[in-house]
Design a protein around this motif. Structure first.
Motif, PDB file in Angstrom:
ATOM      1  N   MET A   1       0.855  -1.200   0.000  1.00 14.65           N
ATOM      2  CA  MET A   1       0.000   0.000   0.000  1.00 14.65           C
ATOM      3  C   MET A   1       0.892   1.251   0.000  1.00 14.65           C
ATOM      4  N   ASP A   2       0.511   2.253  -0.754  1.00 16.06           N
ATOM      5  CA  ASP A   2       1.275   3.504  -0.750  1.00 16.06           C
ATOM      6  C   ASP A   2       1.162   4.127   0.641  1.00 16.06           C
ATOM      7  N   SER A   3       2.308   4.264   1.329  1.00 16.52           N
ATOM      8  CA  SER A   3       2.266   4.714   2.723  1.00 16.52           C
ATOM      9  C   SER A   3       1.733   6.135   2.862  1.00 16.52           C
ATOM     10  N   ASN A   4       1.626   6.871   1.747  1.00 17.07           N
ATOM     11  CA  ASN A   4       1.088   8.229   1.854  1.00 17.07           C
ATOM     12  C   ASN A   4      -0.428   8.265   1.766  1.00 17.07           C
ATOM     13  N   LEU A   5      -1.016   7.108   1.398  1.00 21.22           N
ATOM     14  CA  LEU A   5      -2.450   7.150   1.117  1.00 21.22           C
ATOM     15  C   LEU A   5      -3.337   7.089   2.363  1.00 21.22           C
ATOM     16  N   TRP A   6      -2.924   6.276   3.411  1.00 20.67           N
ATOM     17  CA  TRP A   6      -3.883   6.059   4.490  1.00 20.67           C
ATOM     18  C   TRP A   6      -3.186   5.831   5.811  1.00 20.67           C
ATOM     19  N   PRO A   7      -3.572   6.398   6.895  1.00 17.92           N
ATOM     20  CA  PRO A   7      -4.505   7.521   7.015  1.00 17.92           C
ATOM     21  C   PRO A   7      -3.834   8.790   6.461  1.00 17.92           C
ATOM     22  N   TRP A   8      -4.558   9.418   5.557  1.00 21.56           N
ATOM     23  CA  TRP A   8      -3.928  10.430   4.702  1.00 21.56           C
ATOM     24  C   TRP A   8      -3.448  11.667   5.452  1.00 21.56           C
ATOM     25  N   HIS A   9      -4.013  11.911   6.637  1.00 19.92           N
ATOM     26  CA  HIS A   9      -3.604  13.122   7.355  1.00 19.92           C
ATOM     27  C   HIS A   9      -2.412  12.870   8.274  1.00 19.92           C
ATOM     28  N   HIS A  10      -1.927  11.588   8.360  1.00 20.21           N
ATOM     29  CA  HIS A  10      -0.762  11.290   9.199  1.00 20.21           C
ATOM     30  C   HIS A  10       0.479  11.142   8.318  1.00 20.21           C
ATOM     31  N   PRO A  11       1.667  11.162   8.924  1.00 21.34           N
ATOM     32  CA  PRO A  11       2.877  10.977   8.116  1.00 21.34           C
ATOM     33  C   PRO A  11       2.914   9.580   7.499  1.00 21.34           C
ATOM     34  N   PRO A  12       3.767   9.307   6.535  1.00 25.64           N
ATOM     35  CA  PRO A  12       3.875   7.969   5.952  1.00 25.64           C
ATOM     36  C   PRO A  12       4.216   6.937   7.035  1.00 25.64           C
ATOM     37  N   TRP A  13       3.854   5.659   6.805  1.00 23.73           N
ATOM     38  CA  TRP A  13       3.991   4.607   7.818  1.00 23.73           C
ATOM     39  C   TRP A  13       5.403   4.552   8.424  1.00 23.73           C
TER      40      TRP A  13
END
Ligand SMILES: CCCCCCCC/C=C\CCCCCCCC(=O)N[C@@H](CO)[C@H](O)/C=C/CCCCCCCCCCCCC
Ligand SMILES: O=c1ccn([C@@H]2O[C@H](COP(=O)(O)OP(=O)(O)O[C@H]3OC[C@@H](O)[C@H](O)[C@H]3O)[C@@H](O)[C@H]2O)c(=O)[nH]1
Length: 491
Positions: A1-13
């Protein structure tokens, strides 16, 4: 999963801190608890709709004595003011079940008031097999068990109904309960509910037992959890005898839970009867209600400490708040909108549930229900907190310390809850016309109004004692209770 996609308001995983991971786990747990609770709510509604108040109780018709199991009804009675006691007890004499005995257990041997009431009813119904036991036998800590012990040992039938003093029965309640006692069932219990009453306390009790309590009780029953309360429980005597009789449960205050556990351990099922229990206490008050529910919460926490976590999560207000936070954390949903919708859904489901449990018109308006429901839901977290504050429980002026697992030990106190006694002569015509008390003996009467009325009515009915009561009760509620009590017994 693209780490920028979800949760979108938090930083990347890969840039998440421990704190964010903990928050994520908590948010998921809270949302799961929301789904689980809605599932419990739906289960409770289904059980209430399809099981409670069925026209034909369970399966068997029990109309004559042939082949019908006999029932020994054990009634533990202890002193305390209750203006409905006689009316409640009388409903056991008018049961339409063909084979039963009533075993009254009077805790205090000196309690002439209770003895008088019980003996008057026995005299009024000479065809009903009823006996009186008094003084009990100390076999352990639980005073209710101690009180019932002699009656249990003298009981002659294969089924034992333990029925608390505040319970009323309809003519067919026992028939309903026995017919639920099928081959593989060892215990039939009644869903605690409450008779219609006027007043805020009566409404609060009805709202609590018809919503919050019924929801978890019925859901637990469907899922096979042990949730039986002992206010009205029909059991196979052989199961109790095999584990050592009532004595085996005397070290617990929540003897009901452990009795049900024994039944399950013996390979039998427990079953909720189709008629809810009709509690009809004569001394309803908001304080009494809260102290009773707090006591029960303490018992549950001592028996099953895991509930200290699960019960708060399953509370409407606490769950609304934590789930609103979870949805904000995950999806930036508006918390206020969520809480409002959550409470509305909870309210509608509770409204449907109380109607199913009541099975008829409620004794209060929609507005009264709304106000009482809001009050109950707002005070529920306070009860959960109160259960942690003081770990000892007070039950009818006796104090106990609970140990983990549910074992209790008695705490010797000077009984701060015991009402002070003051004797004052009453000089009302309403009292003096119905008896001619002699002046040779005297009684002292507690200052609480209900206790005054009950003690005074005993003295009146005996016709042997002068009547005392605080002057403040003359011409008021106390006198009305006395006259009502006399009417009930004499009619
Ligand atoms: C995310 C999951 C949420 C789970 C929420 C579970 C909340 C459980 C809350 C209450 C347990 C049942 C309470 C039934 C009413 C009991 C009333 C009572 O306290 N009566 C006492 C006095 O008569 C009596 O001694 C106690 C009897 C039963 C106690 C039950 C203890 C443990 C049961 C565990 C069941 C948990 C799952 C419930 C599923 C619906
Ligand atoms: O000291 C006591 C206290 C209580 N009892 C009897 O026990 C019954 C239940 O007492 P209460 O009505 O005060 O208490 P509750 O309704 O809260 O009881 C509930 O919680 C505790 C459990 O053990 C009970 O089985 C359950 O019904 C009554 O019939 C009462 O007379 C005694 O015989 N002696």
């Amino acid at each position: 999963m693209d780490s920028n996609l979800w949760p979108w308001h938090h930083p990347p995983w890969h840039r998440w801190t421990i704190q964010l991971w903990i928050q994520l786990v908590a948010a998921v747990v809270f949302l799961i608890s929301w789904v689980v609770l809605r599932f419990f709510h739906i289960l409770a509604l289904i059980k209430a709709k399809w099981w409670l108040h069925r026209k034909k109780p369970c399966s068997v018709a029990l109309s004559n004595e042939e082949g019908v199991p006999g029932v020994s009804i054990v009634k533990p009675l202890c002193s305390g003011a209750d203006a409905n006691l006689v009316r409640n007890l009388e409903t056991f004499f008018t049961l339409n079940y063909p084979k039963f005995e009533i075993l009254f257990c009077i805790q205090d041997q000196e309690d002439s008031r209770l003895r008088y009431f019980v003996e008057s009813l026995i005299e009024k119904y000479p065809d009903v097999d009823a006996k009186v036991f008094s003084g009990g036998e100390v076999v352990g800590v639980n005073p209710k068990i101690n009180n019932m012990q002699p009656a249990f040992q003298a009981s002659q039938y294969e089924l034992i109904l333990v029925s608390d003093s505040g319970i009323r029965m309809s003519e067919d309640t026992l028939t309903d309960m026995v017919s639920c006692m099928t081959k593989n069932v060892g215990l039939v219990h009644q869903l605690p509910f409450i008779c219609d009453k006027s007043g805020i306390a009566g409404t609060l009790e009805k709202v609590y037992f018809g919503t919050s309590h019924a929801r978890i009780y019925l859901a637990a029953d469907v899922l096979g959890f042990n949730c039986a309360t002992g206010m009205s429980a029909l059991m196979r005597k052989e199961i109790l005898t095999a584990v050592g009789g009532l004595k085996a449960f005397s070290s617990y205050i929540a003897e009901d839970y452990f009795m049900a556990k024994s039944v399950l351990n013996s390979g039998f099922k427990i079953q909720v009867s189709s008629q809810p229990a009709q509690q009809n206490p004569g001394d309803s008050s908001i304080t009494n209600f809260h102290s009773r529910i707090t006591r029960w919460t303490k018992l549950r926490y001592a028996m099953c400490p895991g509930l200290m976590v699960f019960e708060p999560i399953s509370d409407s207000v606490i769950q609304g708040v934590v789930c609103a936070w979870a949805l904000f954390f995950l999806f930036r949903w508006d918390p206020v909108t969520f809480i409002m919708l959550h409470l509305l859904l909870w309210f509608i489901m509770d409204w449907a549930l109380i109607h199913l449990v009541q099975n008829g018109p409620l004794p209060f308006s929609k507005f009264e229900f709304l106000v009482t429901w809001v009050f109950r839901e707002l005070t529920a977290p306070c009860i959960l907190i109160a259960a942690h504050v003081n770990p000892s429980v007070t039950w009818r002026n006796k104090r106990f310390r609970l140990k983990w697992g549910g074992v209790a030990e008695k705490v010797e106190t000077s009984d701060p809850d015991e009402p002070s006694l003051i004797p004052i002569t009453i000089t009302s015509s309403a009292l003096t016309t119905t008896s001619s008390p002699s002046s040779s003996s005297s009684i002292v009467i507690p200052t609480r109004p209900m206790a005054v009325s009950m003690a005074a009515s005993t003295a009146m009915l005996d016709g042997t004692m002068p009547v005392y009561a605080p002057l403040s009760h003359q011409g008021g509620a106390a006198e009305k209770f006395i006259c009502k009590e006399i009417d009930t017994i004499q009619s």
